[in-house]
Each structure stands twice: as structure tokens, then as C-alpha cells.
Design a protein around this motif. Sequence first.
Motif, PDB file in Angstrom:
ATOM      1  N   PRO A 126     -11.970   1.471  -3.239  1.00  0.00           N
ATOM      2  CA  PRO A 126     -10.994   0.515  -2.694  1.00  0.00           C
ATOM      3  C   PRO A 126      -9.683   1.171  -2.267  1.00  0.00           C
ATOM      4  CG  PRO A 126     -11.889  -0.270  -4.787  1.00  0.00           C
ATOM      5  CD  PRO A 126     -12.399   1.127  -4.601  1.00  0.00           C
ATOM      6  N   ARG A 127      -9.389   2.351  -2.799  1.00  0.00           N
ATOM      7  CA  ARG A 127      -8.127   3.005  -2.463  1.00  0.00           C
ATOM      8  C   ARG A 127      -8.125   3.607  -1.070  1.00  0.00           C
ATOM      9  NH1 ARG A 127      -7.977   6.717  -7.690  1.00  0.00           N
ATOM     10  NH2 ARG A 127     -10.170   6.728  -7.135  1.00  0.00           N
ATOM     11  N   ILE A 137     -14.077   2.220  -8.489  1.00  0.00           N
ATOM     12  CA  ILE A 137     -14.925   1.040  -8.381  1.00  0.00           C
ATOM     13  C   ILE A 137     -15.260   0.850  -6.910  1.00  0.00           C
ATOM     14  CG2 ILE A 137     -15.109  -1.416  -8.895  1.00  0.00           C
ATOM     15  CD1 ILE A 137     -12.284  -0.033 -10.584  1.00  0.00           C
ATOM     16  N   SER A 177      -7.795   4.254   2.647  1.00  0.00           N
ATOM     17  CA  SER A 177      -7.190   3.600   3.800  1.00  0.00           C
ATOM     18  C   SER A 177      -8.210   3.572   4.927  1.00  0.00           C
ATOM     19  CB  SER A 177      -5.941   4.359   4.233  1.00  0.00           C
ATOM     20  OG  SER A 177      -6.300   5.636   4.712  1.00  0.00           O
ATOM     21  N   ASP A 233      -7.253 -10.083  -1.992  1.00  0.00           N
ATOM     22  CA  ASP A 233      -7.101 -10.096  -0.532  1.00  0.00           C
ATOM     23  C   ASP A 233      -7.099 -11.547  -0.070  1.00  0.00           C
ATOM     24  OD1 ASP A 233      -7.384  -9.960   2.198  1.00  0.00           O
ATOM     25  OD2 ASP A 233      -9.112  -8.597   2.176  1.00  0.00           O
ATOM     26  N   THR A 241      -3.357   0.305   5.615  1.00  0.00           N
ATOM     27  CA  THR A 241      -4.272  -0.797   5.355  1.00  0.00           C
ATOM     28  C   THR A 241      -5.508  -0.239   4.667  1.00  0.00           C
ATOM     29  OG1 THR A 241      -5.288  -2.755   6.330  1.00  0.00           O
ATOM     30  CG2 THR A 241      -5.458  -0.709   7.592  1.00  0.00           C
ATOM     31  N   LEU A 242      -6.060  -1.035   3.786  1.00  0.00           N
ATOM     32  CA  LEU A 242      -7.240  -0.591   3.047  1.00  0.00           C
ATOM     33  C   LEU A 242      -8.493  -0.909   3.856  1.00  0.00           C
ATOM     34  CD1 LEU A 242      -6.162  -2.014  -0.426  1.00  0.00           C
ATOM     35  CD2 LEU A 242      -5.973   0.364   0.354  1.00  0.00           C
ATOM     36  N   ALA A 251     -11.291  -1.601   2.803  1.00  0.00           N
ATOM     37  CA  ALA A 251     -12.023  -2.704   2.165  1.00  0.00           C
ATOM     38  C   ALA A 251     -11.562  -4.075   2.646  1.00  0.00           C
ATOM     39  CB  ALA A 251     -11.864  -2.611   0.645  1.00  0.00           C
ATOM     40  N   MET A 252     -10.431  -4.125   3.362  1.00  0.00           N
ATOM     41  CA  MET A 252      -9.900  -5.405   3.828  1.00  0.00           C
ATOM     42  C   MET A 252     -10.376  -5.754   5.237  1.00  0.00           C
ATOM     43  SD  MET A 252      -6.024  -4.842   2.424  1.00  0.00           S
ATOM     44  CE  MET A 252      -5.287  -6.225   3.273  1.00  0.00           C
ATOM     45  N   ILE A 257       0.835  -1.207   0.000  1.00  0.00           N
ATOM     46  CA  ILE A 257       0.000   0.000   0.000  1.00  0.00           C
ATOM     47  C   ILE A 257       0.868   1.254   0.000  1.00  0.00           C
ATOM     48  CG2 ILE A 257      -1.683   1.318   1.368  1.00  0.00           C
ATOM     49  CD1 ILE A 257      -2.829  -1.473   2.198  1.00  0.00           C
TER      50      ILE A 257
END
Lengths: 325, 212
Positions: B78-79, B59, B81, A48, B121-122, B124-125, A33
Motif C-alpha cells: 500500500p505504500r 500488507i 506511490s 480511501d 498518490t498511492l 492502491a487508490m 502522503i
Amino acid sequence: MIPFTITQAPSTHEAIQAAAAGGRYIAGGTTLIDLMREEVERPDRLIDINALPLKHIRAEGPDLIIGALARMSEVAVHPDTRRLHPVIGEALIEGASPQLRNMASMGGNLLQRVRCPYFRMLDAPCNKRIPGSGCSAIDGLNIGHAILGTSDQCAATHPSDVAVALVALEATMRVQGPQGERTFPVEELYRLPGDTPHLEHTLLPGELIVEIRVPGLSYSRRARYLKVRDRASYEFALIAAAAVIDLDGGVIREARLAVGGAGTRPWRLRAVEQALKGKRLERATLEAAARTAVEGARPLSGNQYKVELLPRTIVRALELAGEIA
Amino acid sequence: MSDDKYWDDARGDVDIASTRALSRRSVLQLAGAVTASTTIPEAFANTTPAAAPTPAAAIAAKVSFSVNGVRHSLELDPRQSLLDVMRERLELTGTKKGCNQGACGACTILVNGKRIVSCLTLAAMHSGAEITTIEGLASNGDLHPVQEAFIKHEGFQCGYCTPGQIISAVGCIAEGHAGSAEEIQFWMSGNICRCGAYPGICAAVADAAGRN
């Protein structure tokens, strides 16, 4: 960051399929990232893999098995790590910060990218980022760079601490990919830069690190990881050494030795290991053996100090290991 | 030159052009973006082409997690954080953005009880995660013991790193890594304080650990 999609892989099989179709795995994300934000890394599809059942840490007989998604902090404190291979825990705790160790996976740690400042500086030539563009470090800021295994194209060190311990302990890794499964030494994960510094590892397209196996070693408790750096914690190594010794009444029967911060990959020192065999654990003897570590070293303008620091760190790591009862 | 490069991370997916009244923070962001666009030399700016994300290129990802006990189901870029989602989407601005590259610890939050840097960290995770930010430490109006200890020992000066320091200290104590001054220094080293309030920070962590 350039736009991308992210999908959760429900199974290892589906993860590998998605990677074979061009996706990139993401686990802890602490390297990826950061580099995506700088647009050094530009994946358009992320997979993921955090839901995959690869977080295990366990003993299998004398061997330590570490799932690729186990976090650095979990591996460091696990009773089986501490019992079978305490030096792995020591190397892990000396790396990164507590927060990052809670995030970073073991597989990702092994595959982390170099910390050469020019690698992430888009307006500077870097053969690793853009093949053939040149190396800014060779005649630039190279205080932290390697003295072993370098080429005229690249002299960046591999930054992992735990990889150094794993290489010393002859750990192997199991990977799965579109063509099936294979197992090989962690040491063979890493390429020398040569004329192709943009190729860092030997994984085939789509291959996923599944697990690391550290074979049992009767003398693995007599081991230390010594990391020399500019501050006492949360800093990359200038030089680090993982030393494991089998002592018999003050005489070294066997030794395992690998170093970080010195080479362009985690660097096993087999010649020094051989030179130590049958020798007494005494300063002068250790110094003579450690000197062979820097034969063929190619220091740059800013890192000549490593030619001295490397043997000294080796000697001290061996002495510290020898102090373990 | 596009401003997008300089806005992207800071604004998250907040719609600047929305009819909602501009908050003080939005005004500051706008001012910051203008400053950036006028002071960055053109030669430097040209080397990092802004990948001007258009709404069509973004997206959406879906995520559902709990923050300080409140459930959130979000659709996001999704980008983004986890840090940006806390600050810009959920307006939990106690968590600070310092370096935005994992080096300073100002963005430390607890995810499933573990301290992490939320900038690397994203969002989305993190479906299903239980997240605690600085806003979630106090209960029923009573400060958390670590918060009290930071006040008592003056573990701050400007205060910017303080939410991250406090959350990190909660994690540090829970891990059992606050047994001595040396141990606290080592295990709090992921949090940088530019004011140099370290003696107060260490004293606060030791005090709070003792009270546990």
C-alpha cells in the motif's frame, strides 16, 4: 513510510465507522502522503473515501454547495462557482499547481497541515508535532509566519487560499460523525494555537466533512482575491486578502474581508469591515481602515514586513474589487 | 545503520535478490544506496529512525488499472506511490522521480485524462483508472504533436523534466490554458526545469496548442 493498511469505504456510514475505530481518511492525499513519507504523519489505517458520493458542485437557490470530495480544479471552473461566488474560483486557481489542484479535495484543502519548515523537520523541536518540545520558528526561520493569533508555542500560518475566501463569505460546513451530523461556520473549524498547537481543528474523532455551503450574497460578484508571494504562481502567500464589497455610488455599504498568511488561521477582519462601512472607496480612507488590521500584531524576527504588507494588500484588494463593474 | 530508509521508495517492491539479471537501473540503485549509506552523517541518520519494513509487515493491496491502453492487475505494498509502480513494477521509466514531494512536476502523468503528480498518490487508490504516461503518447510510431513541438523548439536541455513537461503540456492544452505566453507560464508552473529551458518549453506548448 511506516506500514499501513488501506481500505476503500463503500459508503459514508462505513467510512465513519472505520474512522471511529481509529482509521484516517484519505482523499487527494497530497498533504498526507507527503507527510507520511517524512514520517511526520504515521497512520496505520487509511480509509480511501474517494468512492463516496461527495463530489457534487451545485446551486441551491442563491447558495453554492460544494461536496467535500470535489477537486479544487473542478470547483474553480464550475459555472455555479463563477456565477455565484467568483472569488472562490480565483482563490482556488491561485493555490498550488495545476496538477495538485486536479488531485486535492475541498475537504482536504481545509484540513491541510501547516508549511512551517520545522513541522516536517524531525530533528527540530516543534510543539505542533511533539507537544511541549518547543518552537523552532519563534527564534528561527520565520519569514513566512503569522503576526496575528500567534502564541509562544506556535506561529505557523494556515496555508489554504480558498479557506480565506470561504471565511470572508461566511461559508458553513456540514460534517457527519459517529455522534451524528452538525453544521458550523468554516471559520470555526480552526483553533488558535494557544498552548495546544497540536490541536488544529474542531472536528471530533471520526467526523467527516461532507459539504460546504456558501450562502448567497447580493454583492458577491464585486470580490477579489489578491495573493502576494515571492513568485507569480505555485507559491504560498506571504499575505493574501479576499475582499468583497457592496458599493453604492462610490460609498461602501458593506464589506467582507479575510486574509491569509497573516494569522495562525484564516483571518476574518471584522473591525476593518466595520471601519469601511459608509466610507468612500478612496485610497486614504481605505488605508486608515486597513491600519486597524494590524492592531495587536506580534511580528517575529523575520516577518516585521507583514505589518506593512498586510494593510497594503487589504487596500489593493479592496480597490481591485471596486474596479469590478 | 539500515539501508532500507534510502532504498524503500526507489525500489518499490522489486525483489533485488531475484534471479533476474540485474538491469542497468538496478545497478545504479544499488550504487546510489551504498553512496547514501556512507555519506549521510550518523547524527542525522539517527534522527529519522528507519522503519525497516519487513516482508511480514507489508500488507498487500490489490489494484487493477489500465496504463497506455494495457490492463494491469497488481498486488502491491500500500505504500507504493503510483510513480513507483509505473517505474519499478511496470518498468515505464519515462516518468521521472524528481523531488518526490509534489513540488517539481517531473512525475506528471494523466489519470482519467487529468494531469497529476504521481509521487503524491498511492497506486492502491486508482482501481479502474485509465492512465497515460509519456510512453503512451506516440501512436503507430508517430510522435505526439507536443513531443514534436518540444524537439522543434528545443524545449529541454538535460531532459530530466521533459516527460513531465510534455505530459503536463498535453493536459494544459486540453484544459484550454495555452492561449497566450502568460497563460502558458501560469498553467505550466507546476513543472520546474533546472536547466531553465522555459522559453523553448513555452514556445513548444504555444506551437502545439496552435496546431490543435
